[in-house]
Design a protein around this motif. Structure first.
Motif, PDB file in Angstrom:
ATOM      1  N   PRO A  11       0.721  -1.357   0.001  1.00 48.28           N
ATOM      2  CA  PRO A  11      -0.107  -0.043  -0.110  1.00 48.28           C
ATOM      3  C   PRO A  11       0.802   1.285  -0.066  1.00 48.28           C
ATOM      4  O   PRO A  11       2.109   1.139   0.410  1.00 48.28           O
ATOM      5  N   SER A  12       0.296   2.352  -0.393  1.00 51.26           N
ATOM      6  CA  SER A  12       0.974   3.717  -0.693  1.00 51.26           C
ATOM      7  C   SER A  12       1.942   4.080   0.771  1.00 51.26           C
ATOM      8  O   SER A  12       3.223   4.341   0.658  1.00 51.26           O
ATOM      9  N   ASP A  13       1.140   3.815   1.792  1.00 47.78           N
ATOM     10  CA  ASP A  13       1.454   4.218   3.005  1.00 47.78           C
ATOM     11  C   ASP A  13       2.963   3.577   3.503  1.00 47.78           C
ATOM     12  O   ASP A  13       3.897   4.126   3.659  1.00 47.78           O
ATOM     13  N   LEU A  14       2.893   2.034   3.025  1.00 52.28           N
ATOM     14  CA  LEU A  14       4.035   1.480   3.537  1.00 52.28           C
ATOM     15  C   LEU A  14       5.180   1.510   2.468  1.00 52.28           C
ATOM     16  O   LEU A  14       6.345   1.592   2.929  1.00 52.28           O
ATOM     17  N   ALA A  15       4.882   1.892   1.120  1.00 50.10           N
ATOM     18  CA  ALA A  15       5.903   2.067   0.218  1.00 50.10           C
ATOM     19  C   ALA A  15       6.458   3.251   0.583  1.00 50.10           C
ATOM     20  O   ALA A  15       7.667   3.556   0.423  1.00 50.10           O
ATOM     21  N   ASN A  16       5.795   4.222   1.007  1.00 50.79           N
ATOM     22  CA  ASN A  16       6.251   5.337   1.369  1.00 50.79           C
ATOM     23  C   ASN A  16       7.352   5.473   2.373  1.00 50.79           C
ATOM     24  O   ASN A  16       8.355   5.903   2.726  1.00 50.79           O
TER      25      ASN A  16
END
Length: 113
Positions: A11-16
């Motif tokens: 998910p975007s938050d984890l990738a970030n």
């Protein structure tokens, strides 16, 4: 160390988060961040299993003379694992009244649940 290549979608938050940890210099690569996370998860699981073995399963011992009310240690461990996973998935930690939790489990066991 040889490994197995995997491809995962985060998910975007984890990738970030992964990118931020690499950008900060805390980790050399995204693989290192993921590896550290998995190692922490593995350690957490091992700690939980050790706790169940050392503390939860032996506590079933005093109930053995009253076998109709006893919960087998394997079932205790299974329920604790399930509750552990439910808790991890439910969000931030919250206070738990252990006596209420025990009473709920006893009622569930008495009802065959």
């Amino acid at each position: 160390m040889p490994g197995h290549e995997r491809s995962v979608v985060l998910p975007s938050d984890l990738a970030n988060y992964v990118e931020a940890r690499v950008s900060s210099g805390a980790f050399a690569s995204a693989e290192d961040v993921v590896r550290a996370g998995l190692e922490a998860l593995q350690e957490q699981d091992e700690t939980f299993e050790a706790w169940v073995t050392r503390h939860a399963a032996p506590s079933c011992g005093p109930m053995r003379p009253d076998a109709e009310h006893a919960i087998p240690p394997e079932r205790v461990a299974e329920r604790l694992r399930t509750r552990w996973e439910e808790g991890r998935a439910s969000g931030p930690p919250q206070e738990v009244d252990i006596e209420t939790l025990i009473a709920e489990e006893r009622r569930r066991h008495a009802g065959g649940g």
